[in-house]
Design a protein around this motif. Structure first.
Motif: not given
Length: 164
Positions: A1-2, A63-64, A69-70, A98-101
Motif C-alpha cells: 500500500m502506498t 511511500a510504500d 519513495v515511489l 499513483l500520480a492521480t491518487s
C-alpha cells in the motif's frame, strides 16, 4: 500500500535513493537536477524542510509499506491562497495510478490543511500522461505557455470543501 506523507527529516535516505534511481528517467521530461543536488542533498533537504515549516511550500512523498519513495507530490510557491503543483513518479511505479491518487490527496490537503483555494499546474504539451492526470483530478486547461523551452499548457483547479 502506498501512502502520502508530508516530507520529514527521516525521509532523506529514501528520497535520495528515489532521485538517484530515477535521475535519467526524470531527465527525459524535466530538467536534470544536476550533480550538486546529489552531492549536497542533506543540506538541500534541510532547506526544503525549513521552507516548508515557514509555509512557503508543502512537500510530500508517496511511500510504500517498506518506506521506499515511489513519488513526490509538492505544492510550491504558496501565496495568497494558491500554489503550484508538481509531481514525479518512479519509473517502476508509473502507470499504476499513483500520480492521480497522490494529486487528489494533495489537493484535499491543500484545502483542508493548508487553507489553499487554487492550485495551478503546468506540463509540456507532449506529456500526455501528465495532462491526463491533471484532467482526471479536476484541473482545467487555462492557456498556453512554455516550459523548458517547449510548448506547454497551464492548468488550474479551484478547491472546495466538497472536492478538495
Amino acid at each position: 500500500m502506498t501512502v502520502l506523507q508530508r516530507l520529514r527529516p527521516d525521509h532523506a535516505p529514501a528520497l535520495l535513493a528515489f532521485e538517484r534511481e530515477n535521475r535519467a528517467y526524470f531527465a527525459a521530461s524535466v530538467p536534470d537536477r544536476g550533480d550538486d543536488y546529489f552531492t549536497s542533498f542533506e543540506a538541500r533537504h534541510a532547506e526544503l524542510l525549513a521552507e516548508q515549516a515557514a509555509g512557503a511550500h508543502h512537500f510530500h512523498v508517496l511511500a510504500d509499506g517498506d518506506g521506499a519513495v515511489l513519488g513526490r507530490v509538492n505544492l510550491v510557491d504558496v501565496d495568497g491562497g494558491s500554489a503550484e503543483l508538481g509531481y514525479r513518479i518512479a519509473e517502476r511505479a508509473a502507470g499504476r495510478g499513483l500520480a492521480t491518487s497522490g494529486v487528489r490527496e494533495v489537493c484535499a490537503a491543500a484545502f483542508s490543511e493548508y487553507g489553499l483555494t487554487v492550485v495551478r499546474a503546468r506540463t509540456t504539451s507532449d506529456n500526455t500522461g501528465s495532462r491526463a492526470v491533471l484532467e482526471r483530478t479536476g484541473f482545467v486547461e487555462t492557456g498556453a505557455t512554455t516550459l523548458m523551452g517547449k510548448p506547454a499548457l497551464r492548468f488550474t483547479r479551484e478547491l472546495s470543501e466538497a472536492g478538495g
